[in-house]
Scaffold this motif. Structure first.
Motif, mmCIF file in Angstrom:
data_model
loop_
_atom_site.group_PDB
_atom_site.id
_atom_site.type_symbol
_atom_site.label_atom_id
_atom_site.label_comp_id
_atom_site.label_asym_id
_atom_site.label_seq_id
_atom_site.Cartn_x
_atom_site.Cartn_y
_atom_site.Cartn_z
ATOM 1 N N LEU A 7 -14.601 -75.841 41.609
ATOM 2 C CA LEU A 7 -14.477 -77.163 40.999
ATOM 3 C C LEU A 7 -14.306 -78.181 42.120
ATOM 4 N N ARG A 8 -15.199 -79.174 42.173
ATOM 5 C CA ARG A 8 -15.067 -80.222 43.186
ATOM 6 C C ARG A 8 -13.890 -81.118 42.815
ATOM 7 N N VAL A 9 -12.948 -81.259 43.738
ATOM 8 C CA VAL A 9 -11.751 -82.058 43.482
ATOM 9 C C VAL A 9 -12.141 -83.497 43.137
ATOM 10 N N ALA A 10 -13.138 -84.059 43.817
ATOM 11 C CA ALA A 10 -13.561 -85.436 43.570
ATOM 12 C C ALA A 10 -14.074 -85.638 42.143
ATOM 13 N N LEU A 60 -3.177 -75.419 39.673
ATOM 14 C CA LEU A 60 -3.941 -74.453 38.893
ATOM 15 C C LEU A 60 -2.928 -73.533 38.244
ATOM 16 N N ALA A 61 -3.009 -73.382 36.934
ATOM 17 C CA ALA A 61 -2.105 -72.472 36.219
ATOM 18 C C ALA A 61 -2.936 -71.648 35.257
ATOM 19 N N GLY A 62 -2.682 -70.349 35.237
ATOM 20 C CA GLY A 62 -3.456 -69.496 34.347
ATOM 21 C C GLY A 62 -2.785 -68.170 34.110
ATOM 22 N N LYS A 63 -3.463 -67.343 33.329
ATOM 23 C CA LYS A 63 -2.978 -65.991 33.042
ATOM 24 C C LYS A 63 -4.079 -65.015 33.432
ATOM 25 N N LEU A 64 -3.701 -64.046 34.251
ATOM 26 C CA LEU A 64 -4.629 -63.019 34.721
ATOM 27 C C LEU A 64 -4.379 -61.748 33.926
ATOM 28 N N GLY A 65 -5.451 -61.152 33.437
ATOM 29 C CA GLY A 65 -5.346 -59.888 32.735
ATOM 30 C C GLY A 65 -6.412 -58.936 33.242
ATOM 31 N N PRO A 113 -3.122 -75.741 51.087
ATOM 32 C CA PRO A 113 -3.707 -77.036 51.436
ATOM 33 C C PRO A 113 -4.823 -77.395 50.460
ATOM 34 N N LEU A 114 -4.915 -78.667 50.121
ATOM 35 C CA LEU A 114 -5.973 -79.143 49.232
ATOM 36 C C LEU A 114 -7.245 -79.333 50.047
ATOM 37 N N GLY A 115 -8.312 -78.703 49.606
ATOM 38 C CA GLY A 115 -9.618 -78.875 50.239
ATOM 39 C C GLY A 115 -10.497 -79.726 49.341
ATOM 40 N N HIS A 116 -11.805 -79.612 49.514
ATOM 41 C CA HIS A 116 -12.744 -80.373 48.694
ATOM 42 C C HIS A 116 -12.988 -79.688 47.350
ATOM 43 N N GLU A 117 -12.653 -78.380 47.278
ATOM 44 C CA GLU A 117 -12.890 -77.618 46.056
ATOM 45 C C GLU A 117 -11.680 -76.755 45.716
ATOM 46 N N ILE A 118 -11.529 -76.477 44.429
ATOM 47 C CA ILE A 118 -10.549 -75.521 43.935
ATOM 48 C C ILE A 118 -11.371 -74.437 43.248
ATOM 49 N N ASP A 119 -11.158 -73.186 43.638
ATOM 50 C CA ASP A 119 -11.988 -72.091 43.143
ATOM 51 C C ASP A 119 -11.172 -71.091 42.326
ATOM 52 N N PRO A 120 -11.164 -71.242 40.991
ATOM 53 C CA PRO A 120 -10.429 -70.293 40.149
ATOM 54 C C PRO A 120 -10.897 -68.840 40.331
#
Length: 178
Positions: A7-10, A60-65, A113-120
């Protein structure tokens, strides 16, 4: 998988969360299984959202199964484990790397650190790796005692290796001398 889930942060909206629902297909599961050295991987899902935290940070908050199959550390037989864990990451715009050479990250620190993208997808694989049992053991599997020594000599046992094991016999010998 990383390119599909980034996901592009911008492009993320400040005033609402951006949901994600990752359920890798068989091909993606095979890659993750191979990367993590698992015997099997089923029912992998990572569901959650990304939202603004203040003006410049993101969470980012989630549930991993997942259902994982690993070799038993004793018998090497397959051990199946169900994993259901919450996952949180906080991406900080003002991240600073510690200067100390031997800096220890506090347990439970979820900041990055915050980059340009967040990758779930990347977070999913990392969180799965961290949630895996380190020493999976089949029910009832126990290590047998192994004795190694030169022929004709008495093998050292676990009891012999205990720091105070010999003191009792020394005490008894000294009492006899009195």
């Amino acid at each position: 998988m990383s390119n599909q889930t980034s996901l592009r942060v911008a492009d993320l909206p400040q005033n609402t969360s951006t949901p994600f629902d990752l359920r890798p297909d068989a091909k993606e599961l095979a890659v993750i299984r191979e990367d993590l050295g698992l015997l099997g991987l089923r029912k992998l899902s990572f569901v959650g959202d990304v939202r603004a935290e203040g003006k410049r940070d993101w969470m980012l908050a989630g549930k991993l199964g997942a259902t994982v199959i690993q070799p038993c550390v004793v018998t090497l037989e397959p051990v199946t484990t169900r994993i259901d864990v919450p996952v949180t990451r906080v991406y900080l715009a003002d991240w600073t790397d510690p200067d100390e050479e031997e800096f220890e990250i506090p347990e439970g620190d979820e900041s990055e650190p915050l980059g340009h993208e967040i990758d779930p997808g990347l977070v999913m694989t990392e969180a799965l790796s961290l949630a895996l049992p380190q020493y999976p053991r089949k029910d009832g599997a126990e290590l047998e005692q192994a004795d190694y020594t030169e022929p004709g000599k008495q093998a050292m046992t676990d009891e012999d290796a205990k720091p105070f094991a010999g003191l009792a016999s020394l005490r008894d010998a000294l009492k006899k001398d009195e």
